[in-house]
Design a protein around this motif. Sequence first.
Motif, PDB file in Angstrom:
ATOM      1  N   GLY A 188      19.215  36.605 120.964  1.00  0.00           N
ATOM      2  CA  GLY A 188      18.364  37.345 121.879  1.00  0.00           C
ATOM      3  C   GLY A 188      18.421  38.841 121.679  1.00  0.00           C
ATOM      4  N   ASP A 189      19.468  39.357 121.000  1.00  0.00           N
ATOM      5  CA  ASP A 189      19.560  40.790 120.745  1.00  0.00           C
ATOM      6  C   ASP A 189      18.435  41.208 119.803  1.00  0.00           C
ATOM      7  OD1 ASP A 189      21.812  40.845 122.269  1.00  0.00           O
ATOM      8  OD2 ASP A 189      23.229  41.108 120.608  1.00  0.00           O
ATOM      9  N   GLY A 190      17.756  42.294 120.130  1.00  0.00           N
ATOM     10  CA  GLY A 190      16.679  42.786 119.277  1.00  0.00           C
ATOM     11  C   GLY A 190      16.758  44.285 119.119  1.00  0.00           C
ATOM     12  N   ILE A 191      16.281  44.795 117.991  1.00  0.00           N
ATOM     13  CA  ILE A 191      16.362  46.233 117.747  1.00  0.00           C
ATOM     14  C   ILE A 191      15.286  46.659 116.750  1.00  0.00           C
ATOM     15  CG2 ILE A 191      17.925  46.175 115.750  1.00  0.00           C
ATOM     16  CD1 ILE A 191      19.468  48.498 117.147  1.00  0.00           C
ATOM     17  N   LEU A 192      14.841  47.905 116.884  1.00  0.00           N
ATOM     18  CA  LEU A 192      14.028  48.536 115.844  1.00  0.00           C
ATOM     19  C   LEU A 192      14.998  48.965 114.751  1.00  0.00           C
ATOM     20  CD1 LEU A 192      11.129  49.635 115.163  1.00  0.00           C
ATOM     21  CD2 LEU A 192      11.919  51.826 116.067  1.00  0.00           C
ATOM     22  N   PRO A 193      14.875  48.463 113.533  1.00  0.00           N
ATOM     23  CA  PRO A 193      15.907  48.685 112.508  1.00  0.00           C
ATOM     24  C   PRO A 193      16.154  50.150 112.200  1.00  0.00           C
ATOM     25  CG  PRO A 193      14.393  46.959 111.824  1.00  0.00           C
ATOM     26  CD  PRO A 193      13.795  47.603 113.045  1.00  0.00           C
ATOM     27  N   ASN A 194      17.388  50.421 111.792  1.00  0.00           N
ATOM     28  CA  ASN A 194      17.788  51.735 111.307  1.00  0.00           C
ATOM     29  C   ASN A 194      16.874  52.197 110.181  1.00  0.00           C
ATOM     30  OD1 ASN A 194      20.006  52.784 112.747  1.00  0.00           O
ATOM     31  ND2 ASN A 194      21.429  51.402 111.700  1.00  0.00           N
ATOM     32  N   ARG A 229      16.266  43.841 124.045  1.00  0.00           N
ATOM     33  CA  ARG A 229      16.235  45.000 123.162  1.00  0.00           C
ATOM     34  C   ARG A 229      17.495  45.860 123.303  1.00  0.00           C
ATOM     35  NH1 ARG A 229      10.444  44.787 124.179  1.00  0.00           N
ATOM     36  NH2 ARG A 229       9.362  44.675 122.179  1.00  0.00           N
ATOM     37  N   LEU A 230      17.959  46.365 122.145  1.00  0.00           N
ATOM     38  CA  LEU A 230      19.145  47.224 122.105  1.00  0.00           C
ATOM     39  C   LEU A 230      18.796  48.600 121.559  1.00  0.00           C
ATOM     40  CD1 LEU A 230      21.631  44.618 120.556  1.00  0.00           C
ATOM     41  CD2 LEU A 230      21.218  45.081 122.973  1.00  0.00           C
ATOM     42  N   ASN A 231      17.572  49.051 121.826  1.00  0.00           N
ATOM     43  CA  ASN A 231      17.108  50.304 121.229  1.00  0.00           C
ATOM     44  C   ASN A 231      17.625  51.546 121.937  1.00  0.00           C
ATOM     45  OD1 ASN A 231      15.544  49.153 119.159  1.00  0.00           O
ATOM     46  ND2 ASN A 231      13.859  48.761 120.571  1.00  0.00           N
ATOM     47  N   TRP A 232      18.220  51.406 123.121  1.00  0.00           N
ATOM     48  CA  TRP A 232      18.686  52.570 123.881  1.00  0.00           C
ATOM     49  C   TRP A 232      20.114  52.358 124.355  1.00  0.00           C
ATOM     50  CZ3 TRP A 232      15.799  56.835 123.819  1.00  0.00           C
ATOM     51  CH2 TRP A 232      14.432  56.693 123.530  1.00  0.00           C
ATOM     52  N   ARG A 233      20.897  53.426 124.334  1.00  0.00           N
ATOM     53  CA  ARG A 233      22.268  53.401 124.858  1.00  0.00           C
ATOM     54  C   ARG A 233      22.362  54.430 125.980  1.00  0.00           C
ATOM     55  NH1 ARG A 233      26.680  56.559 123.137  1.00  0.00           N
ATOM     56  NH2 ARG A 233      25.525  57.104 121.266  1.00  0.00           N
ATOM     57  N   LEU A 234      22.522  53.936 127.202  1.00  0.00           N
ATOM     58  CA  LEU A 234      22.657  54.828 128.346  1.00  0.00           C
ATOM     59  C   LEU A 234      24.024  55.490 128.319  1.00  0.00           C
ATOM     60  CD1 LEU A 234      21.104  52.684 131.215  1.00  0.00           C
ATOM     61  CD2 LEU A 234      20.226  54.866 130.388  1.00  0.00           C
ATOM     62  N   ASN A 282      24.195  33.615 105.122  1.00  0.00           N
ATOM     63  CA  ASN A 282      23.802  33.726 103.723  1.00  0.00           C
ATOM     64  C   ASN A 282      23.976  35.133 103.159  1.00  0.00           C
ATOM     65  OD1 ASN A 282      23.118  31.040 103.597  1.00  0.00           O
ATOM     66  ND2 ASN A 282      20.950  31.378 104.009  1.00  0.00           N
ATOM     67  N   LEU A 283      24.289  36.108 104.016  1.00  0.00           N
ATOM     68  CA  LEU A 283      24.558  37.458 103.538  1.00  0.00           C
ATOM     69  C   LEU A 283      25.917  37.482 102.854  1.00  0.00           C
ATOM     70  CD1 LEU A 283      23.406  39.664 106.555  1.00  0.00           C
ATOM     71  CD2 LEU A 283      22.116  39.036 104.520  1.00  0.00           C
ATOM     72  N   ILE A 284      26.024  38.292 101.840  1.00  0.00           N
ATOM     73  CA  ILE A 284      27.285  38.362 101.094  1.00  0.00           C
ATOM     74  C   ILE A 284      28.421  38.828 101.996  1.00  0.00           C
ATOM     75  CG2 ILE A 284      28.490  39.536  99.205  1.00  0.00           C
ATOM     76  CD1 ILE A 284      25.863  39.624  97.685  1.00  0.00           C
ATOM     77  N   ASP A 285      28.159  39.880 102.793  1.00  0.00           N
ATOM     78  CA  ASP A 285      29.225  40.395 103.658  1.00  0.00           C
ATOM     79  C   ASP A 285      29.097  39.895 105.099  1.00  0.00           C
ATOM     80  OD1 ASP A 285      27.044  41.784 104.524  1.00  0.00           O
ATOM     81  OD2 ASP A 285      27.821  43.771 104.094  1.00  0.00           O
ATOM     82  N   GLY A 286      28.019  39.149 105.401  1.00  0.00           N
ATOM     83  CA  GLY A 286      27.839  38.605 106.737  1.00  0.00           C
ATOM     84  C   GLY A 286      27.536  39.630 107.796  1.00  0.00           C
ATOM     85  N   SER A 287      27.262  40.890 107.407  1.00  0.00           N
ATOM     86  CA  SER A 287      27.083  41.964 108.386  1.00  0.00           C
ATOM     87  C   SER A 287      25.616  42.332 108.565  1.00  0.00           C
ATOM     88  CB  SER A 287      27.853  43.207 107.943  1.00  0.00           C
ATOM     89  OG  SER A 287      27.584  44.297 108.797  1.00  0.00           O
ATOM     90  N   VAL A 288      25.205  42.492 109.814  1.00  0.00           N
ATOM     91  CA  VAL A 288      23.852  42.986 110.100  1.00  0.00           C
ATOM     92  C   VAL A 288      23.925  44.349 110.780  1.00  0.00           C
ATOM     93  CG1 VAL A 288      22.811  40.700 110.250  1.00  0.00           C
ATOM     94  CG2 VAL A 288      23.810  41.724 112.293  1.00  0.00           C
ATOM     95  N   LYS A 289      25.113  44.972 110.755  1.00  0.00           N
ATOM     96  CA  LYS A 289      25.273  46.270 111.423  1.00  0.00           C
ATOM     97  C   LYS A 289      24.402  47.341 110.787  1.00  0.00           C
ATOM     98  CE  LYS A 289      29.929  45.544 113.239  1.00  0.00           C
ATOM     99  NZ  LYS A 289      31.341  46.004 113.260  1.00  0.00           N
ATOM    100  N   ARG A 290      24.101  47.190 109.502  1.00  0.00           N
ATOM    101  CA  ARG A 290      23.272  48.200 108.842  1.00  0.00           C
ATOM    102  C   ARG A 290      21.871  48.258 109.454  1.00  0.00           C
ATOM    103  NH1 ARG A 290      23.270  45.205 103.048  1.00  0.00           N
ATOM    104  NH2 ARG A 290      25.356  44.724 103.829  1.00  0.00           N
ATOM    105  N   LEU A 291      21.456  47.177 110.115  1.00  0.00           N
ATOM    106  CA  LEU A 291      20.166  47.186 110.805  1.00  0.00           C
ATOM    107  C   LEU A 291      20.211  48.011 112.087  1.00  0.00           C
ATOM    108  CD1 LEU A 291      19.179  43.417 110.470  1.00  0.00           C
ATOM    109  CD2 LEU A 291      18.045  45.342 109.343  1.00  0.00           C
ATOM    110  N   GLY A 292      21.417  48.203 112.625  1.00  0.00           N
ATOM    111  CA  GLY A 292      21.563  48.958 113.863  1.00  0.00           C
ATOM    112  C   GLY A 292      22.212  48.190 114.991  1.00  0.00           C
ATOM    113  N   PHE A 293      22.461  46.894 114.789  1.00  0.00           N
ATOM    114  CA  PHE A 293      23.134  46.107 115.821  1.00  0.00           C
ATOM    115  C   PHE A 293      24.572  46.597 115.975  1.00  0.00           C
ATOM    116  CE2 PHE A 293      19.836  43.098 114.358  1.00  0.00           C
ATOM    117  CZ  PHE A 293      19.263  42.768 115.580  1.00  0.00           C
ATOM    118  N   ARG A 294      25.025  46.629 117.231  1.00  0.00           N
ATOM    119  CA  ARG A 294      26.383  47.095 117.512  1.00  0.00           C
ATOM    120  C   ARG A 294      27.241  45.902 117.931  1.00  0.00           C
ATOM    121  NH1 ARG A 294      26.247  52.696 118.695  1.00  0.00           N
ATOM    122  NH2 ARG A 294      28.039  52.560 120.083  1.00  0.00           N
ATOM    123  N   GLY A 295      28.456  45.824 117.398  1.00  0.00           N
ATOM    124  CA  GLY A 295      29.355  44.752 117.784  1.00  0.00           C
ATOM    125  C   GLY A 295      28.925  43.414 117.204  1.00  0.00           C
TER     126      GLY A 295
END
Length: 308
Positions: free
Chosen positions: A50-56, A182-187, A32-45
């Motif tokens: 099941g992917d979860g993140i503390l939003p940007n 959770r995807l809050n950390w990148r090793l 339902n998003l106009i651009d279909g993107s949730v990357k602005r929240l912080g999700f990568r790829g």
Amino acid sequence: MIIQKQYIRNIDLYLDASYQDKTLIFGFKIENLIDGSVKRLGFRGTPSVGDGILPNIAGPVSRFNAEGKWIVHRDQPMETAHREVMWHWQEWRGRDDTEEKSDVRDVEYKRYPRTFVPPPSIELKISATGSGQLAVVSPATTLMGETSAQVKHIINLLLEFFDYCEVFNESLDEMAAAPLRRLNWRLLPPGEYPWPRLKEQIQELIERTGKGKQEVLQYRLEAINSYGPEFRAIGEGGFRGYIAFGFPDKRVYCFESMYTGNATYVFSDDWVTLSKLTKAEILNEHLQKDRLIHIAGWADKVHSLLAP
């Protein structure tokens, strides 16, 4: 039910008495998003169930959600506070020979008293509808008097990013439950990370801080890194600006923030456990092994904690 606003002030105008004491989930179908993107929240790829993140941080609501806020008491007398600065001077070595020296100094200044309000740390995750449509959802929350502020915060958090929010009931007829990953950390990849190499990895984050703070920040990060941590992790989404240094052999994990707080947070739990903590839990003093205040003597405490 759908809420389309930039911000709501009174949730009673949107969630009437029929919603009271019911467990609700807030979110939206990605399609339902106009651009279909949730990357602005912080999700990568590509988002996966099941992917979860503390939003940007995108505005005041998401900033409060990730960083908390200070209430300034301008009706009270001013108090003495301290901030760190990098001090440079030329030391005379004899016969017109000088050597540049640097050190971190505490500088006093006056300010109004402040009270810190911890961040709500609401995390969003990717779930799926019964028909298999991907959706972003909040934690389930029962609407009642004492939770109305949290519900309002969750709705405004979603509206800040997309001006759009759907309301679902607790039966999850529309949503299929999924375990949170959770995807809050990148090793950082394994290997040696002398300060110049690590600095390259985090240069963009360093440049986001005020110029007056960059030298002190680099000094602290370089000091901790000099003790050879086994791994380093960079915060993502709302954890952006945090760097974790892991010393598993010592059971010591140091969290350094680029933007907020005035201390280095030290934990003793294993990294798997720590990586699952919310932002609010990291700031909770009851879970910490130690909290090294950024004042004179900080380097000595780090040395006593991490030296071989």
